[in-house]
Design a protein around this motif. Structure first.
Motif, PDB file in Angstrom:
ATOM      1  N   VAL A 210      30.342   6.808  -6.637  1.00 25.02           N
ATOM      2  CA  VAL A 210      30.191   8.179  -7.131  1.00 25.02           C
ATOM      3  C   VAL A 210      29.776   8.210  -8.602  1.00 25.02           C
ATOM      4  O   VAL A 210      28.846   8.930  -8.990  1.00 25.02           O
ATOM      5  CB  VAL A 210      31.483   8.991  -6.905  1.00 25.02           C
ATOM      6  N   THR A 211      30.442   7.434  -9.445  1.00 24.12           N
ATOM      7  CA  THR A 211      30.100   7.437 -10.877  1.00 24.12           C
ATOM      8  C   THR A 211      28.690   6.919 -11.105  1.00 24.12           C
ATOM      9  O   THR A 211      27.930   7.494 -11.897  1.00 24.12           O
ATOM     10  CB  THR A 211      31.111   6.580 -11.665  1.00 24.12           C
ATOM     11  N   MET A 212      28.319   5.841 -10.416  1.00 24.14           N
ATOM     12  CA  MET A 212      26.972   5.289 -10.573  1.00 24.14           C
ATOM     13  C   MET A 212      25.910   6.309 -10.156  1.00 24.14           C
ATOM     14  O   MET A 212      24.906   6.499 -10.848  1.00 24.14           O
ATOM     15  CB  MET A 212      26.823   4.012  -9.742  1.00 24.14           C
ATOM     16  N   GLN A 213      26.128   6.983  -9.028  1.00 21.35           N
ATOM     17  CA  GLN A 213      25.159   7.968  -8.558  1.00 21.35           C
ATOM     18  C   GLN A 213      25.068   9.144  -9.534  1.00 21.35           C
ATOM     19  O   GLN A 213      23.969   9.648  -9.818  1.00 21.35           O
ATOM     20  CB  GLN A 213      25.541   8.431  -7.152  1.00 21.35           C
ATOM     21  N   TYR A 214      26.204   9.568 -10.048  1.00 23.36           N
ATOM     22  CA  TYR A 214      26.214  10.655 -11.034  1.00 23.36           C
ATOM     23  C   TYR A 214      25.430  10.261 -12.285  1.00 23.36           C
ATOM     24  O   TYR A 214      24.624  11.053 -12.809  1.00 23.36           O
ATOM     25  CB  TYR A 214      27.656  11.003 -11.400  1.00 23.36           C
ATOM     26  N   ASN A 215      25.648   9.043 -12.766  1.00 24.62           N
ATOM     27  CA  ASN A 215      24.956   8.584 -13.974  1.00 24.62           C
ATOM     28  C   ASN A 215      23.443   8.509 -13.763  1.00 24.62           C
ATOM     29  O   ASN A 215      22.666   8.869 -14.653  1.00 24.62           O
ATOM     30  CB  ASN A 215      25.508   7.227 -14.424  1.00 24.62           C
ATOM     31  N   VAL A 216      23.021   8.022 -12.597  1.00 30.10           N
ATOM     32  CA  VAL A 216      21.584   7.983 -12.307  1.00 30.10           C
ATOM     33  C   VAL A 216      21.039   9.404 -12.208  1.00 30.10           C
ATOM     34  O   VAL A 216      19.931   9.690 -12.673  1.00 30.10           O
ATOM     35  CB  VAL A 216      21.303   7.187 -11.023  1.00 30.10           C
ATOM     36  N   GLY A 217      21.817  10.306 -11.634  1.00 30.85           N
ATOM     37  CA  GLY A 217      21.398  11.711 -11.595  1.00 30.85           C
ATOM     38  C   GLY A 217      21.164  12.264 -12.988  1.00 30.85           C
ATOM     39  O   GLY A 217      20.191  12.998 -13.220  1.00 30.85           O
ATOM     40  N   GLN A 218      22.027  11.910 -13.921  1.00 33.29           N
ATOM     41  CA  GLN A 218      21.826  12.357 -15.299  1.00 33.29           C
ATOM     42  C   GLN A 218      20.550  11.753 -15.884  1.00 33.29           C
ATOM     43  O   GLN A 218      19.814  12.431 -16.610  1.00 33.29           O
ATOM     44  CB  GLN A 218      23.031  11.987 -16.148  1.00 33.29           C
ATOM     45  N   GLN A 219      20.286  10.475 -15.570  1.00 29.62           N
ATOM     46  CA  GLN A 219      19.055   9.845 -16.053  1.00 29.62           C
ATOM     47  C   GLN A 219      17.814  10.535 -15.481  1.00 29.62           C
ATOM     48  O   GLN A 219      16.750  10.530 -16.102  1.00 29.62           O
ATOM     49  CB  GLN A 219      19.042   8.367 -15.667  1.00 29.62           C
ATOM     50  N   LEU A 220      17.971  11.133 -14.307  1.00 31.52           N
ATOM     51  CA  LEU A 220      16.866  11.866 -13.687  1.00 31.52           C
ATOM     52  C   LEU A 220      16.757  13.294 -14.214  1.00 31.52           C
ATOM     53  O   LEU A 220      15.856  14.029 -13.821  1.00 31.52           O
ATOM     54  CB  LEU A 220      17.054  11.893 -12.165  1.00 31.52           C
ATOM     55  N   GLY A 221      17.679  13.686 -15.073  1.00 32.59           N
ATOM     56  CA  GLY A 221      17.612  15.012 -15.675  1.00 32.59           C
ATOM     57  C   GLY A 221      18.230  16.110 -14.848  1.00 32.59           C
ATOM     58  O   GLY A 221      17.975  17.293 -15.090  1.00 32.59           O
ATOM     59  N   ILE A 222      19.069  15.761 -13.884  1.00 37.45           N
ATOM     60  CA  ILE A 222      19.673  16.770 -13.014  1.00 37.45           C
ATOM     61  C   ILE A 222      20.703  17.572 -13.797  1.00 37.45           C
ATOM     62  O   ILE A 222      21.559  17.023 -14.483  1.00 37.45           O
ATOM     63  CB  ILE A 222      20.333  16.103 -11.794  1.00 37.45           C
ATOM     64  N   SER A 223      20.597  18.884 -13.688  1.00 39.89           N
ATOM     65  CA  SER A 223      21.568  19.760 -14.348  1.00 39.89           C
ATOM     66  C   SER A 223      22.238  20.689 -13.345  1.00 39.89           C
ATOM     67  O   SER A 223      23.169  21.415 -13.701  1.00 39.89           O
ATOM     68  CB  SER A 223      20.881  20.593 -15.443  1.00 39.89           C
ATOM     69  N   GLY A 224      21.778  20.706 -12.107  1.00 40.25           N
ATOM     70  CA  GLY A 224      22.360  21.549 -11.082  1.00 40.25           C
ATOM     71  C   GLY A 224      22.157  20.922  -9.717  1.00 40.25           C
ATOM     72  O   GLY A 224      21.357  20.006  -9.547  1.00 40.25           O
ATOM     73  N   THR A 225      22.913  21.416  -8.745  1.00 44.57           N
ATOM     74  CA  THR A 225      22.826  20.879  -7.392  1.00 44.57           C
ATOM     75  C   THR A 225      22.546  22.005  -6.402  1.00 44.57           C
ATOM     76  O   THR A 225      22.896  23.163  -6.674  1.00 44.57           O
ATOM     77  CB  THR A 225      24.142  20.174  -7.005  1.00 44.57           C
ATOM     78  N   PRO A 226      21.921  21.699  -5.260  1.00 43.14           N
ATOM     79  CA  PRO A 226      21.383  20.402  -4.892  1.00 43.14           C
ATOM     80  C   PRO A 226      20.112  20.087  -5.686  1.00 43.14           C
ATOM     81  O   PRO A 226      19.393  21.006  -6.091  1.00 43.14           O
ATOM     82  CB  PRO A 226      21.056  20.561  -3.400  1.00 43.14           C
ATOM     83  N   ALA A 227      19.854  18.817  -5.887  1.00 48.65           N
ATOM     84  CA  ALA A 227      18.614  18.361  -6.521  1.00 48.65           C
ATOM     85  C   ALA A 227      17.922  17.453  -5.511  1.00 48.65           C
ATOM     86  O   ALA A 227      18.462  16.408  -5.152  1.00 48.65           O
ATOM     87  CB  ALA A 227      18.892  17.625  -7.822  1.00 48.65           C
TER      88      ALA A 227
END
Length: 259
Positions: A210-227
């Motif tokens: 979960v933490t790894m996926q969240y961190n990669v999501g941040q690297q992708l610029g995700i600010s909201g879900t679903p992305a």
């Protein structure tokens, strides 16, 4: 909002307008490597005048002439090749009916998505899927739940959904611990469906992504879900009804298959 010391970078300027490309399908002509290197250095030097700690994840040719595409902390910026002007908004490609993206940016996103193992995803897939989408999801957000209600129809349309965790309330939140419980469940698919239906999920902890996926999501610029990301790295936006999502995938050349 940019997630590093870009308060200085963007606070030092006022962005009121952006240049319009002459034609949506036009891309910058290929330049010699030495010329590209000189342009990149000029852009880096210009940005470091605004923030000496500027450290981009990616710099490459923009999908339209005269600009470099810059990714920093997942956010996409555009800087003129002469290093004078910067714009924060990502232009929209009218012809493709999607945000303008270069092959370099798509490759950068594909690399990040590929760093997240398939075995760590919660997958809802039909036999012989025609398209695969990677979806950063939260168990509480309304549109995430709406998308999950469409899973059967998406599968009928030949679309496989591969879920990645993005607890939008942040790491350490109840949202985060609940998503850990989902990913640690013996039947992840059933646990995710239950959580998105307000049914209780047994609290569990384990080695989880979960933490790894969240961190990669941040690297992708995700600010909201679903992305939602297509196999080629194109970000398709947030929630789309199944017919619209399939139409968006069909407009992407080479989007068939898994990331």
């Amino acid at each position: 909002m940019l997630r590093f010391a870009t308060a200085a970078l963007l606070g030092a300027i006022s962005l009121t307008a952006c240049a319009q490309p002459k034609a949506p399908e036009t891309t910058a002509a290929a330049a010699p490597a030495t010329a590209d290197g000189a342009v990149e250095k000029r852009v880096r030097d210009a940005l470091r005048q605004l923030d000496p700690n500027f450290n981009p994840d990616y710099i490459g040719a923009a999908p339209f002439a005269g600009f470099r595409e810059v990714v920093v902390s997942g956010q996409v910026l555009y800087v003129t090749d002469d290093g004078r002007y910067l714009m924060q908004a990502q232009p929209y490609d009218i012809g493709k009916r999607a945000l303008a993206t270069s092959e370099g940016l798509l490759a950068h996103r594909r690399k990040l998505l590929a760093s997240l193992p398939h075995s760590d995803r919660i997958v809802f897939a039909p036999p012989n899927a025609k398209y695969t989408i990677s979806v950063f999801t939260d168990i509480e957000c309304g549109y995430c739940r709406k998308l999950h209600q469409d899973i059967a129809e998406l599968n009928r349309q030949g679309i496989a959904v591969e879920y990645l965790a993005f607890p939008r309330m942040g790491l350490g939140s109840k949202d985060h611990t609940d998503m850990v419980s989902v990913w640690c469940a013996s039947d992840r698919k059933a646990a995710l469906t239950a959580a998105k239906s307000d049914r209780p999920v047994e609290a569990k902890n384990c080695t989880n992504p979960v933490t790894m996926q969240y961190n990669v999501g941040q690297q992708l610029g995700i600010s909201g879900t679903p992305a939602i990301f297509a196999a080629d790295g194109t970000q398709l936006g947030g929630y789309l009804p199944p017919a619209q999502l399939k139409a968006a995938l069909e407009r992407l050349p080479g989007a068939v298959g898994s990331p």
